[in-house]
Design a protein around this motif. Structure first.
Motif, PDB file in Angstrom:
ATOM      1  N   MET A  35       0.850  -1.205   0.000  1.00 30.22           N
ATOM      2  CA  MET A  35       0.000   0.000   0.000  1.00 30.22           C
ATOM      3  C   MET A  35       0.887   1.257   0.000  1.00 30.22           C
ATOM      4  SD  MET A  35      -2.985   1.088  -0.295  1.00 30.22           S
ATOM      5  CE  MET A  35      -4.326   0.036   0.181  1.00 30.22           C
ATOM      6  N   LYS A  36       1.953   1.177   0.853  1.00 34.04           N
ATOM      7  CA  LYS A  36       2.837   2.330   0.935  1.00 34.04           C
ATOM      8  C   LYS A  36       3.473   2.597  -0.431  1.00 34.04           C
ATOM      9  CE  LYS A  36       6.636   4.118   3.682  1.00 34.04           C
ATOM     10  NZ  LYS A  36       7.838   3.798   4.415  1.00 34.04           N
ATOM     11  N   GLU A  37       3.848   1.482  -1.103  1.00 30.11           N
ATOM     12  CA  GLU A  37       4.485   1.612  -2.419  1.00 30.11           C
ATOM     13  C   GLU A  37       3.492   2.220  -3.407  1.00 30.11           C
ATOM     14  OE1 GLU A  37       6.454  -2.016  -3.771  1.00 30.11           O
ATOM     15  OE2 GLU A  37       6.132  -1.278  -5.815  1.00 30.11           O
ATOM     16  N   LYS A  38       2.241   1.781  -3.336  1.00 28.64           N
ATOM     17  CA  LYS A  38       1.218   2.307  -4.236  1.00 28.64           C
ATOM     18  C   LYS A  38       0.996   3.793  -3.957  1.00 28.64           C
ATOM     19  CE  LYS A  38      -3.160   1.438  -6.403  1.00 28.64           C
ATOM     20  NZ  LYS A  38      -3.262   2.827  -6.738  1.00 28.64           N
ATOM     21  N   ASP A  39       0.991   4.168  -2.685  1.00 23.56           N
ATOM     22  CA  ASP A  39       0.804   5.585  -2.334  1.00 23.56           C
ATOM     23  C   ASP A  39       1.925   6.425  -2.931  1.00 23.56           C
ATOM     24  OD1 ASP A  39      -0.471   4.996   1.046  1.00 23.56           O
ATOM     25  OD2 ASP A  39      -1.423   4.999  -0.939  1.00 23.56           O
ATOM     26  N   GLU A  40       3.140   5.887  -2.831  1.00 21.47           N
ATOM     27  CA  GLU A  40       4.302   6.623  -3.339  1.00 21.47           C
ATOM     28  C   GLU A  40       4.201   6.754  -4.861  1.00 21.47           C
ATOM     29  OE1 GLU A  40       6.204   8.251  -1.522  1.00 21.47           O
ATOM     30  OE2 GLU A  40       7.656   8.892  -3.032  1.00 21.47           O
ATOM     31  N   THR A  41       3.781   5.661  -5.521  1.00 15.46           N
ATOM     32  CA  THR A  41       3.617   5.680  -6.981  1.00 15.46           C
ATOM     33  C   THR A  41       2.562   6.713  -7.377  1.00 15.46           C
ATOM     34  OG1 THR A  41       4.206   3.353  -7.122  1.00 15.46           O
ATOM     35  CG2 THR A  41       3.045   4.284  -9.005  1.00 15.46           C
ATOM     36  N   ASP A  42       1.467   6.733  -6.634  1.00 14.75           N
ATOM     37  CA  ASP A  42       0.405   7.699  -6.940  1.00 14.75           C
ATOM     38  C   ASP A  42       0.915   9.126  -6.754  1.00 14.75           C
ATOM     39  OD1 ASP A  42      -2.372   5.733  -5.579  1.00 14.75           O
ATOM     40  OD2 ASP A  42      -1.319   5.684  -7.503  1.00 14.75           O
ATOM     41  N   TYR A  73       2.764  14.140  -9.277  1.00 18.29           N
ATOM     42  CA  TYR A  73       3.879  15.091  -9.496  1.00 18.29           C
ATOM     43  C   TYR A  73       4.164  15.243 -10.989  1.00 18.29           C
ATOM     44  CZ  TYR A  73       8.808  16.294 -10.179  1.00 18.29           C
ATOM     45  OH  TYR A  73       9.975  16.841 -10.649  1.00 18.29           O
ATOM     46  N   LEU A  74       4.206  14.102 -11.689  1.00 19.60           N
ATOM     47  CA  LEU A  74       4.530  14.142 -13.116  1.00 19.60           C
ATOM     48  C   LEU A  74       3.427  14.828 -13.917  1.00 19.60           C
ATOM     49  CD1 LEU A  74       5.980  10.523 -13.513  1.00 19.60           C
ATOM     50  CD2 LEU A  74       7.264  12.645 -13.646  1.00 19.60           C
ATOM     51  N   LEU A  75       2.190  14.743 -13.412  1.00 21.16           N
ATOM     52  CA  LEU A  75       1.087  15.389 -14.127  1.00 21.16           C
ATOM     53  C   LEU A  75       0.855  16.812 -13.625  1.00 21.16           C
ATOM     54  CD1 LEU A  75      -1.444  12.398 -14.329  1.00 21.16           C
ATOM     55  CD2 LEU A  75      -0.028  13.320 -16.147  1.00 21.16           C
ATOM     56  N   GLY A  76       1.755  17.300 -12.766  1.00 26.27           N
ATOM     57  CA  GLY A  76       1.659  18.686 -12.286  1.00 26.27           C
ATOM     58  C   GLY A  76       0.530  18.903 -11.311  1.00 26.27           C
ATOM     59  N   GLN A  77       0.163  17.868 -10.583  1.00 25.52           N
ATOM     60  CA  GLN A  77      -0.992  17.946  -9.702  1.00 25.52           C
ATOM     61  C   GLN A  77      -0.614  17.980  -8.210  1.00 25.52           C
ATOM     62  OE1 GLN A  77      -4.565  18.017 -11.006  1.00 25.52           O
ATOM     63  NE2 GLN A  77      -2.972  18.960 -12.238  1.00 25.52           N
ATOM     64  N   VAL A  78       0.592  18.424  -7.905  1.00 26.39           N
ATOM     65  CA  VAL A  78       0.973  18.540  -6.490  1.00 26.39           C
ATOM     66  C   VAL A  78       1.248  20.011  -6.185  1.00 26.39           C
ATOM     67  CG1 VAL A  78       1.943  16.214  -6.361  1.00 26.39           C
ATOM     68  CG2 VAL A  78       3.419  18.103  -7.009  1.00 26.39           C
ATOM     69  N   SER A  79       1.224  20.328  -4.891  1.00 29.77           N
ATOM     70  CA  SER A  79       1.499  21.713  -4.485  1.00 29.77           C
ATOM     71  C   SER A  79       2.977  22.001  -4.716  1.00 29.77           C
ATOM     72  CB  SER A  79       1.179  21.877  -3.001  1.00 29.77           C
ATOM     73  OG  SER A  79       2.062  21.042  -2.243  1.00 29.77           O
ATOM     74  N   ASP A  80       3.316  23.291  -4.727  1.00 30.95           N
ATOM     75  CA  ASP A  80       4.727  23.694  -4.909  1.00 30.95           C
ATOM     76  C   ASP A  80       5.597  23.090  -3.814  1.00 30.95           C
ATOM     77  OD1 ASP A  80       4.260  27.079  -6.217  1.00 30.95           O
ATOM     78  OD2 ASP A  80       4.086  25.076  -7.104  1.00 30.95           O
ATOM     79  N   GLN A  81       5.027  23.061  -2.595  1.00 26.97           N
ATOM     80  CA  GLN A  81       5.809  22.551  -1.459  1.00 26.97           C
ATOM     81  C   GLN A  81       6.118  21.064  -1.651  1.00 26.97           C
ATOM     82  OE1 GLN A  81       3.679  22.748   2.195  1.00 26.97           O
ATOM     83  NE2 GLN A  81       5.499  23.014   3.446  1.00 26.97           N
ATOM     84  N   GLU A  82       5.097  20.325  -2.064  1.00 27.88           N
ATOM     85  CA  GLU A  82       5.299  18.886  -2.253  1.00 27.88           C
ATOM     86  C   GLU A  82       6.255  18.625  -3.422  1.00 27.88           C
ATOM     87  OE1 GLU A  82       1.670  16.674  -2.447  1.00 27.88           O
ATOM     88  OE2 GLU A  82       2.716  14.769  -2.188  1.00 27.88           O
ATOM     89  N   ARG A  83       6.099  19.440  -4.463  1.00 23.18           N
ATOM     90  CA  ARG A  83       6.992  19.287  -5.621  1.00 23.18           C
ATOM     91  C   ARG A  83       8.445  19.487  -5.194  1.00 23.18           C
ATOM     92  NH1 ARG A  83       6.386  23.420 -10.497  1.00 23.18           N
ATOM     93  NH2 ARG A  83       7.293  24.772  -8.968  1.00 23.18           N
ATOM     94  N   VAL A 102      11.205   7.452  -9.835  1.00 21.31           N
ATOM     95  CA  VAL A 102      10.481   8.485 -10.591  1.00 21.31           C
ATOM     96  C   VAL A 102      10.492   8.153 -12.082  1.00 21.31           C
ATOM     97  CG1 VAL A 102      10.498  10.917 -11.291  1.00 21.31           C
ATOM     98  CG2 VAL A 102      10.909  10.305  -8.904  1.00 21.31           C
ATOM     99  N   LEU A 103      11.646   7.736 -12.582  1.00 20.99           N
ATOM    100  CA  LEU A 103      11.760   7.438 -14.010  1.00 20.99           C
ATOM    101  C   LEU A 103      10.919   6.221 -14.389  1.00 20.99           C
ATOM    102  CD1 LEU A 103      15.582   8.119 -14.468  1.00 20.99           C
ATOM    103  CD2 LEU A 103      13.693   9.516 -15.288  1.00 20.99           C
ATOM    104  N   ILE A 104      10.819   5.249 -13.481  1.00 26.54           N
ATOM    105  CA  ILE A 104      10.010   4.060 -13.753  1.00 26.54           C
ATOM    106  C   ILE A 104       8.527   4.440 -13.782  1.00 26.54           C
ATOM    107  CG2 ILE A 104       9.176   1.923 -12.656  1.00 26.54           C
ATOM    108  CD1 ILE A 104      12.149   1.412 -11.892  1.00 26.54           C
ATOM    109  N   VAL A 105       8.098   5.272 -12.854  1.00 25.12           N
ATOM    110  CA  VAL A 105       6.695   5.705 -12.839  1.00 25.12           C
ATOM    111  C   VAL A 105       6.405   6.514 -14.115  1.00 25.12           C
ATOM    112  CG1 VAL A 105       4.994   7.151 -11.662  1.00 25.12           C
ATOM    113  CG2 VAL A 105       6.499   5.690 -10.327  1.00 25.12           C
ATOM    114  N   GLU A 106       7.384   7.289 -14.542  1.00 23.02           N
ATOM    115  CA  GLU A 106       7.246   8.051 -15.785  1.00 23.02           C
ATOM    116  C   GLU A 106       7.027   7.100 -16.971  1.00 23.02           C
ATOM    117  OE1 GLU A 106       9.810  11.748 -16.969  1.00 23.02           O
ATOM    118  OE2 GLU A 106      10.636  10.010 -17.987  1.00 23.02           O
TER     119      GLU A 106
END
Lengths: 301, 215
Positions: free
Chosen positions: A1-8, A13-23, A40-44
């Motif tokens: 679950m933790k891994e899935k959360d991180e992937t999500d 992030y890659l779709l530009g849907q996180v806050s500036d702070q999180e980015r 990150v590259l694998i999720v990309e």
């Protein structure tokens, strides 16, 4: 679950849907840790593959195209993914679901089941007999149809042989001069890109050119690797030792750094087999200079 | 070699060129042997470019060079720099400065207001040609791979699966492949990622041979 959360999280992030702070947090992490960068590259990659498969939601697709794909490197990756998917769809048959069942426990259960089974077997026997009779009748009809087909194929083969012989004789004596125009009144039905460097000795690697029934002409785009520029080009087609078709005073077309010569050959020139197209440059006032050979194998349907 | 190329690259783009002495000191700090120093410089630069590209920077190469310039200046000023990781610490600052500058120059658009770009019209001849050549090159490059590697790539390109049956099948397939390779699933995934990049490089080389350059 933790891994899935991180992937999500990385996907957002890659779709530009996180806050500036999180980015900033995510970027600090992968700038410092090569392991996180790999993630990150694998999720990309997975995101690009999902886009190529059509698995993204409408919203994700919109964000992918407007935000993610602004980078040229990512656009190239997406194009590669598309080409790979197409390649794989030709390579691998779809996976067959494995079905397994065990009938023994069912058989042992009850009289009703056994009676139903016996009735089923009788019906099966009757159906089998009927099928046997039908099959024999159909076999007879099939035999007749096959004999008729053989007779018609023979007639067709004779006509084709005559037609090809005439076309070859015509090809031997005909040299097209002047710029090549599309075959008048006939639109090419098939087109192929040929890359230089494949020769007929390595038969298993020759480009396969499939000419469907009814096609009247084949267009070839001869990619030119050489940097030398010629005002005009000459193309010759060989089926064996002899030239069976040729065209001169061809012009190359450029698109950016890509350069190619386009030719159109009537399908009557071809039978199934191996061919070699040779391209030569025609310098002003000089002798013809060989540029490339393009080997290919024709399959006429 | 890297010093001249770095200087020429930056000069062509009108960027400030680091002074030669600073750059030589940087290379010496990387490694006393000039050949190895040059290789380390390239590795660090390539990694920086990759990081900035992942962070969606269009000017990834400029930012990577800016990072290297700053580290070189620090070294010249006598700062104590112990490891290559220093570059990546500086890169984080360069990235944040770049973001602030971009935000000042052009506020980020609201994705809700953006419509997806139109697809290129079907009569874009060159695009179709490149697509055909790319596919042909991919076919040839893929065929060159050993069967096991082809199987690995196929096991991941199809994703996690849409139906429950597909998800189970794919999960079992990946576990089997990881077992056969003797590595954990996470490591297998990284291997597949590297295979895909090698495949992409093969396709790009094949396309260049045919006179086509990836856009």
């Amino acid at each position: 679950m933790k891994e899935k959360d991180e992937t999500d999280r990385i996907t957002r992030y890659l779709l530009g849907q996180v806050s500036d702070q999180e980015r900033t947090k995510i970027e600090e992490k992968y700038f410092s840790d090569p392991g996180v960068l790999d993630q990150v590259l694998i999720v990309e990659d997975d995101l690009i593959d999902a886009y190529a498969r059509g698995d993204l939601t409408q919203r994700e697709r919109q964000l992918f195209e407007s935000h993610f794909m602004v980078s040229q490197a990512r656009r190239e990756k997406a194009q590669m993914a598309k080409a790979l998917m197409k390649c794989l769809s030709e390579e691998l048959p779809p996976a067959e679901p494995k079905v397994s069942a065990s009938w023994r426990p069912v058989l042992a259960k009850s009289f009703a089941v056994r009676f139903a089974l016996a009735t089923g077997l009788i019906v099966l026997a009757i159906a089998t007999s009927w099928l046997f009779i039908q099959t024999r009748q159909l076999r007879n009809e099939l035999g007749d149809a096959q004999r008729e087909r053989v007779r018609l194929e023979q007639e067709l083969a004779d006509e084709r042989a005559k037609s090809e012989q005439l076309a070859q004789e015509l090809g031997r004596h005909k040299t097209i001069s002047g710029p090549v125009e599309p075959v008048r009144g006939i639109e090419p039905k098939v087109a192929f890109v040929l890359l230089p460097g494949l020769t007929r000795d390595r038969g298993e690697q020759l480009r396969k050119v499939v000419i469907p029934v009814g096609s009247r002409a084949v267009s070839f785009q001869l990619a030119i690797e050489s940097s030398a520029d010629y005002g005009q080009y000459r193309a010759e087609l060989r089926g064996g030792e002899n030239v069976i078709w040729s065209a001169t005073r061809l012009k190359a077309r450029r698109s950016g750094v890509a350069k190619a010569v386009f030719i159109t050959i009537p399908t009557t020139v071809f039978t199934s087999g191996q061919y070699l197209l040779s391209l030569a440059g025609l310098p002003a006032g000089g002798a013809t200079e060989f540029i490339h050979d393009y080997g290919f194998r024709v399959v006429k349907e | 070699m890297p010093a001249q190329r770095h200087a020429a690259w930056r000069s062509q783009r009108g960027l400030s060129v680091m002074n030669d002495d600073d750059f030589k000191k940087l290379l010496l700090w990387l490694d006393p042997d000039p050949e190895r120093a040059g290789q380390k410089y390239e590795q660090i630069r390539n990694r920086l470019v990759g990081l900035f590209r992942t962070a969606e920077c269009h000017t990834a190469e400029d930012l990577a060079d800016e990072t290297i310039d700053r580290v070189a200046r620090k070294l010249s000023q006598g700062a104590e720099v112990y490891t290559d990781n220093y570059f990546f610490g500086v890169a984080k600052h360069v990235l944040q400065e770049h973001r602030r500058m971009v935000a000042l120059e052009a506020p980020l658009p609201n994705p809700d207001e953006i419509t997806a770009p139109r697809q290129q019209p079907d009569n874009d001849e060159l695009e179709h040609q490149m697509e055909a050549v790319r596919f042909e090159c991919m076919r040839q490059c893929f065929q060159k791979l050993p069967v096991k590697e082809r199987e690995l790539i196929a096991a991941y390109v199809e994703g996690e699966g849409r139906t429950k049956a597909d998800k189970e099948r794919i999960a079992k397939l990946r576990e089997r492949l990881a077992g056969e390779a003797g590595v954990p699933l996470a490591t297998l995934r990284v291997q597949v990622y590297r295979l895909r990049r090698e495949l992409d490089s093969c396709v790009a080389r094949c396309m260049r041979k045919g006179g086509y350059h990836a856009k």
